[in-house]
Design a protein around this motif. Structure first.
Motif, short mmCIF file in Angstrom:
data_model
loop_
_atom_site.label_atom_id
_atom_site.label_comp_id
_atom_site.label_asym_id
_atom_site.label_seq_id
_atom_site.Cartn_x
_atom_site.Cartn_y
_atom_site.Cartn_z
N HIS A 1 50.85 93.25 15.28
CA HIS A 1 49.92 92.79 14.25
C HIS A 1 48.49 93.21 14.55
O HIS A 1 48.10 93.34 15.72
N THR A 2 47.71 93.38 13.50
CA THR A 2 46.28 93.63 13.67
C THR A 2 45.58 92.33 14.01
O THR A 2 46.13 91.23 13.80
N GLY B 1 43.18 91.05 12.43
CA GLY B 1 42.99 90.31 11.18
C GLY B 1 44.20 89.47 10.84
O GLY B 1 44.08 88.32 10.39
N ARG B 2 45.38 90.04 11.03
CA ARG B 2 46.61 89.30 10.73
C ARG B 2 46.83 88.18 11.74
O ARG B 2 47.31 87.10 11.39
N ILE B 3 46.51 88.45 13.01
CA ILE B 3 46.62 87.41 14.03
C ILE B 3 45.73 86.22 13.69
O ILE B 3 46.14 85.06 13.76
N ALA C 1 44.63 85.26 10.80
CA ALA C 1 45.04 84.56 9.58
C ALA C 1 46.36 83.80 9.74
O ALA C 1 46.76 83.07 8.83
N ALA C 2 47.03 83.93 10.89
CA ALA C 2 48.40 83.43 11.04
C ALA C 2 48.54 81.94 10.76
O ALA C 2 49.50 81.51 10.13
N ALA D 1 39.43 85.30 6.67
CA ALA D 1 39.60 85.83 8.02
C ALA D 1 38.30 86.43 8.55
O ALA D 1 38.01 86.34 9.75
N LYS E 1 44.96 96.74 16.71
CA LYS E 1 46.04 95.98 17.30
C LYS E 1 45.67 95.59 18.74
O LYS E 1 44.72 96.14 19.30
N ARG F 1 42.14 82.30 15.42
CA ARG F 1 43.43 81.87 14.85
C ARG F 1 43.60 80.36 15.00
O ARG F 1 44.02 79.67 14.07
#
Length: 214
Positions: free
Chosen positions: A96-97, A99-101, A103-104, A112, A129, A145
């Motif tokens: 995951h990037t 940003g995705r981490i 927003a988890a 985010a 990543k 996060r």
């Protein structure tokens, strides 16, 4: 308050790791616990985070007795407690990037970018990543996060152990600001007395926990 009374905990059929530990976390305060490696600090964090069931004792979260752990516990209870672990790379999905981490654990409408800015991450880092950033940057993403779920209690398990001095100081300052400005409570466990003295309102020695009253 997050309150533990006479906690006893261990793993499988092994001996007790926690034996009668009592501790209370109050909003607006940072409490430190100092003890050597292997004494049980991480087990205490896991019990307080509703990740590990104690063998005995009572755990209370804002006046409610905690009766279940992990996904058996109500989601509303789980969201009140956030954890930062010692090894950020073990706590983040390498696929995951950032940003995705970040927003988890946040609500779908969470920003985010705002969370990243809160912990000092620039927008250009959000598309990277974990293997493309430093340990300090990744630990900041893990903090963002955690804050995305808006926890009332922050549990920090040797969270600066893998970081350089500058990154560690920044992260400690961020935790202190969150506690004071947002009336969160934080528990920091470490073997490093200087680190705890720099940020904690009170530091307890591991062998004091069975007798500490707050």
């Amino acid at each position: 308050m997050l309150s533990a009374t006479d906690l006893v905990a261990g793993y499988r059929r092994g001996p007790d790791v926690l034996n009668g530990v009592s501790l209370t976390l109050e909003p607006g305060r940072v409490i430190g616990v100092q003890g050597p490696s292997g004494c049980g600090k991480s087990t205490l964090i896991r019990v307080l985070a509703l990740l590990h069931r104690p063998r005995a004792g009572r755990l209370s979260l804002d006046g409610e007795t905690v009766r279940h752990v992990r996904y058996a516990a109500p989601a509303e209870q789980r969201r009140r407690v956030g954890v930062l672990f010692q090894h950020p790379r073990a706590a983040a999905d390498p696929r995951h990037t950032l940003g995705r981490i970040i927003a988890a654990h946040a609500p779908p409408d969470a920003d985010a970018d705002r969370l990243a800015d809160l912990v000092g991450l620039t927008p250009d880092l959000l598309g990277r990543k974990p293997h493309e950033v430093s340990d300090g940057q990744l630990q900041r993403a893990c903090l963002a996060r955690t804050l995305g779920a808006d926890p009332r209690y922050l549990l920090c398990d040797e969270m600066t152990a893998m970081l350089d001095a500058s990154s560690a100081a920044t992260l400690l300052q961020l935790i202190g600001t969150q506690v004071k400005e947002n009336q969160r409570a934080a528990l920091m466990v470490s073997h490093d007395p200087a680190l705890l003295d720099a940020v904690c309102d009170e530091t307890l020695q591991w062998d004091e926990l069975s007798f500490a009253k707050h």
